[in-house]
Design an enzyme around this catalytic site. Structure first.
Site, short mmCIF file in Angstrom:
data_model
loop_
_atom_site.label_atom_id
_atom_site.label_comp_id
_atom_site.label_asym_id
_atom_site.label_seq_id
_atom_site.Cartn_x
_atom_site.Cartn_y
_atom_site.Cartn_z
N CYS A 100 5.80 56.40 0.11
CA CYS A 100 4.38 56.64 0.85
C CYS A 100 3.45 55.15 0.96
O CYS A 100 3.43 55.03 -0.46
CB CYS A 100 3.66 57.94 0.49
SG CYS A 100 2.34 58.15 0.95
N CYS A 104 -2.23 55.53 6.00
CA CYS A 104 -2.26 56.28 7.56
C CYS A 104 -3.35 57.25 7.28
O CYS A 104 -3.62 57.66 8.36
CB CYS A 104 -0.90 57.29 7.36
SG CYS A 104 0.70 56.31 7.12
N THR A 191 -3.55 61.09 -2.04
CA THR A 191 -2.60 60.10 -1.73
C THR A 191 -3.25 58.60 -1.70
O THR A 191 -4.08 58.71 -0.60
CB THR A 191 -1.61 60.51 -0.48
OG1 THR A 191 -1.16 61.55 -0.87
CG2 THR A 191 -0.85 59.34 -0.57
N GLU A 257 -0.55 60.15 -6.56
CA GLU A 257 -1.68 60.95 -6.09
C GLU A 257 -2.74 61.25 -7.19
O GLU A 257 -2.11 61.06 -8.22
CB GLU A 257 -1.15 62.27 -5.47
CG GLU A 257 -0.16 62.34 -4.12
CD GLU A 257 1.07 61.81 -4.60
OE1 GLU A 257 1.70 61.75 -5.57
OE2 GLU A 257 1.50 61.10 -3.30
N HIS A 292 -2.00 63.70 11.44
CA HIS A 292 -0.94 63.44 10.26
C HIS A 292 0.03 64.15 10.45
O HIS A 292 1.37 63.67 9.78
CB HIS A 292 -1.83 63.88 8.99
CG HIS A 292 -1.22 62.99 7.78
ND1 HIS A 292 -1.61 61.54 7.79
CD2 HIS A 292 -0.85 63.36 6.55
CE1 HIS A 292 -1.02 61.03 6.74
NE2 HIS A 292 -0.76 62.05 5.98
N TYR A 296 3.95 61.87 10.33
CA TYR A 296 5.06 62.27 9.64
C TYR A 296 6.52 62.09 10.38
O TYR A 296 7.63 61.87 9.76
CB TYR A 296 5.10 63.87 9.03
CG TYR A 296 4.43 63.89 7.77
CD1 TYR A 296 3.33 63.12 7.58
CD2 TYR A 296 4.97 64.68 6.83
CE1 TYR A 296 2.46 63.17 6.23
CE2 TYR A 296 3.87 64.96 5.40
CZ TYR A 296 2.86 64.22 5.25
OH TYR A 296 2.34 64.34 4.10
N CYS A 299 6.79 58.05 9.37
CA CYS A 299 6.79 57.51 7.95
C CYS A 299 8.02 58.24 7.18
O CYS A 299 8.92 57.51 6.67
CB CYS A 299 5.68 57.67 7.01
SG CYS A 299 5.53 59.60 6.36
N GLU A 447 6.02 66.48 -0.18
CA GLU A 447 5.06 66.12 0.53
C GLU A 447 5.43 66.35 2.07
O GLU A 447 4.58 66.64 2.86
CB GLU A 447 4.63 64.52 0.46
CG GLU A 447 3.37 64.21 1.36
CD GLU A 447 3.07 62.79 1.11
OE1 GLU A 447 4.00 61.90 1.21
OE2 GLU A 447 1.77 62.60 1.14
FE1 SF4 Z 1 2.02 58.66 2.93
FE2 SF4 Z 1 3.52 59.36 5.32
FE3 SF4 Z 1 0.89 60.30 4.88
FE4 SF4 Z 1 1.52 57.75 5.56
S1 SF4 Z 1 1.90 59.50 7.08
S2 SF4 Z 1 0.00 58.70 4.11
S3 SF4 Z 1 3.25 57.45 4.49
S4 SF4 Z 1 2.86 60.61 3.55
FE FE Z 2 0.77 62.60 3.18
#
Ligand code: SF4
Ligand code: FE
Length: 483
Positions: A100, A104, A191, A257, A292, A296, A299, A447
């Site tokens: 991660c 983001c 995070t 985290e 968000h 996902y 990422c 996550e």
């Molecule tokens: Fe982390 Fe994915 Fe959230 Fe970006 S979108 S902060 S890489 S979990």
């Molecule tokens: Fe996240």
């Protein structure tokens, strides 16, 4: 300075005076701490990649506020192409870090606060949008990493914020002063907060009038007095103290985290983006969660690419790559991973403009995306473990491998195909262990389940956005039902 290099980013974090605690001790030098450093390197990658000409189009763009070149992680999406590039950028970062990369949450917070402040001002005559744009320009010009902080501890889930036995279980305003507000509470599972210059706080649920003091959004530097971060444990975290690059699986990158406490923290007026306009708390939550959930689909897919690659390498090292069931498992993993990507791209392509001018993803498709993310990485991980074999959890340590006497046994008996060294075989198995059971499993598995909202939160949104009434009408029309 519109773009920082990775090194400049690291140096900028050295200048912060963060209150970070881990294993009961204050961490005086988080930048060089062996447990924290891999997570810092993951954020650094978002700066390093932006410097590379081959990724310029994905990693950078032009600020609508200043016309300057900026990192896409600080961008306000102007069209569906921006939304698609965001997902592609996240897949790239996932591929390069297998972790991660944290930045983001700030980007998703920027875009949700941007449109929500515009609408709050239109209704209430407030000046939050101007406040926010000023802050955003500062973040863009200094290429900052900003932690988007949403999740409150929430205490008794059956009670509203104001009805909790302890009023601090949701972050709230405890004092209003002429020059700003004082807030108290906490944000859980933060995070990347320890690698961020600023923290952008948002409410965590829809709120009613009684929760007015909880409907608050603002941004302040992470080293503001009263902010305390307590690092969360991860499976196998202390392996990072042992100095073995094999045993950690991914020695350069990681995620981290922290439980972040706001112990009577002052927020100046010009950094406030919501303060009591409770009916906009839910709007902000829905938009941030939507963005968000789209994230996902980028990422996790990038990390999935690494895991699929690792499984394929492990199969080769075992001499099993031609077995039809192994080939089929790799196909299934690819199918699942690309399905997630399809969802990320689709909710972006179907995006639309908000009243403030920026672009929002399609909420139904983003929620479908994240719902799939709560499942598919688990299946991909299961198949990777299947292909890898039991050795990924029973192999001896690097110390044993390096021992003159024991090393010879390990080298001899843990060899796969003759052309591959035992060390390389162990390296790829440890990477799979890291992604499925070790420190990176926080990001790739749990996550995937709970980040950006637990599965039930998406099902509620899917129910709301699914337009069942329209579908019933379709069916009745075809069946020639007249009521
Ligand atoms: Fe982390 Fe994915 Fe959230 Fe970006 S979108 S902060 S890489 S979990
Ligand atoms: Fe996240």
């Amino acid at each position: 300075m519109a773009l920082m290099t990775g090194e400049q980013y690291i140096e900028s974090l050295r200048k912060l005076n963060l209150q970070i605690y881990m294993f009961g001790e204050k961490i005086e030098n988080p930048v060089d701490n062996p447990i924290l450093r891999p997570s810092l390197n993951s954020v650094k990658a978002t700066y390093d990649l932006a410097q590379m000409p081959e990724y310029e189009d994905l990693m950078t763009t032009t600020s609508v506020l200043t016309g300057e070149k900026i990192n896409r992680f600080t961008h306000i999406h102007q069209n569906t192409s921006d939304l698609i590039k965001k997902v592609k950028m996240q897949r790239l970062c996932g591929q390069k870090t297998a972790a991660c990369f944290q930045r983001c949450v700030g980007m998703d917070a920027f875009n949700s606060v941007f449109s929500t402040t515009f609408e709050t001002d239109a209704k209430h005559g407030t000046h939050y949008h101007e406040n926010f744009k000023k802050f955003l320009q500062y973040a863009q010009e200094n290429d900052l990493t900003v932690d988007g902080a949403m999740t409150d501890p929430k205490g008794d889930r059956s009670l509203a914020p104001h009805a909790q036995a302890d009023p601090d279980l949701f972050l709230h305003v405890v004092e209003r002063r002429p020059d700003g507000i004082v807030v108290r509470g906490a944000k859980a599972h933060q995070t990347g907060i320890v690698n961020s210059h600023e923290v952008l706080v948002m409410p965590t649920i829809s709120m009613g009038e009684d929760d007015k003091d909880y409907a608050v959004s603002f941004s302040i530097p992470t080293d503001t007095e009263g902010i305390i971060m307590i690092i969360g444990r991860q499976s196998c975290d202390t392996r990072k103290l042992e100095g073995s690059s094999i045993d950690v699986g991914n020695s350069e990158f990681g995620g981290v985290e922290a439980l972040t406490i706001f112990d009577d923290v002052f927020v100046p007026n010009d950094r406030i983006f919501l303060n009591g306009e409770y009916e906009f708390a839910g709007v902000l939550v829905e938009r941030f969660a939507g963005y968000h959930r789209q994230s996902y689909g980028g990422c996790k897919v990038g990390v999935g690419d690494v895991l699929i690659g690792a499984a394929a390498v492990a199969a080769e090292y075992n001499g099993a790559q031609r077995a039809s069931h192994v080939k089929d498992k790799l196909i299934e993993m690819t199918h699942l991973n690309e399905t997630l990507y399809c969802c990320g791209i689709a909710c972006s392509a179907e995006g639309s403009q908000t009243n403030s001018g920026n672009y929002m993803i399609d909420l139904l498709l983003a929620n479908v995306c994240k719902q799939n993310v709560t499942r598919f990485p688990y299946e991909i991980a299961r198949l990777a473990e299947d292909i890898a074999g039991g050795l990924m959890v029973t192999a001896p340590s690097e110390k044993d491998l390096r021992d003159p006497k024991l090393g010879a046994y390990i080298d001899k008996y843990l060899k796969g195909v003759n052309s591959v060294t035992t060390e390389n075989r162990l390296r790829i198995l440890r990477l799979i262990e890291n992604l499925t059971l070790g420190t990176a499993a926080v990001g790739y598995r749990t996550e995937s389940m709970h980040g950006a909202g637990s599965p039930q939160a998406q099902r509620i949104m899917i129910a709301r956005q699914g337009n069942l009434a329209m579908k019933k009408k379709l069916a009745k029309a075809i069946a020639k039902i007249e009521e």
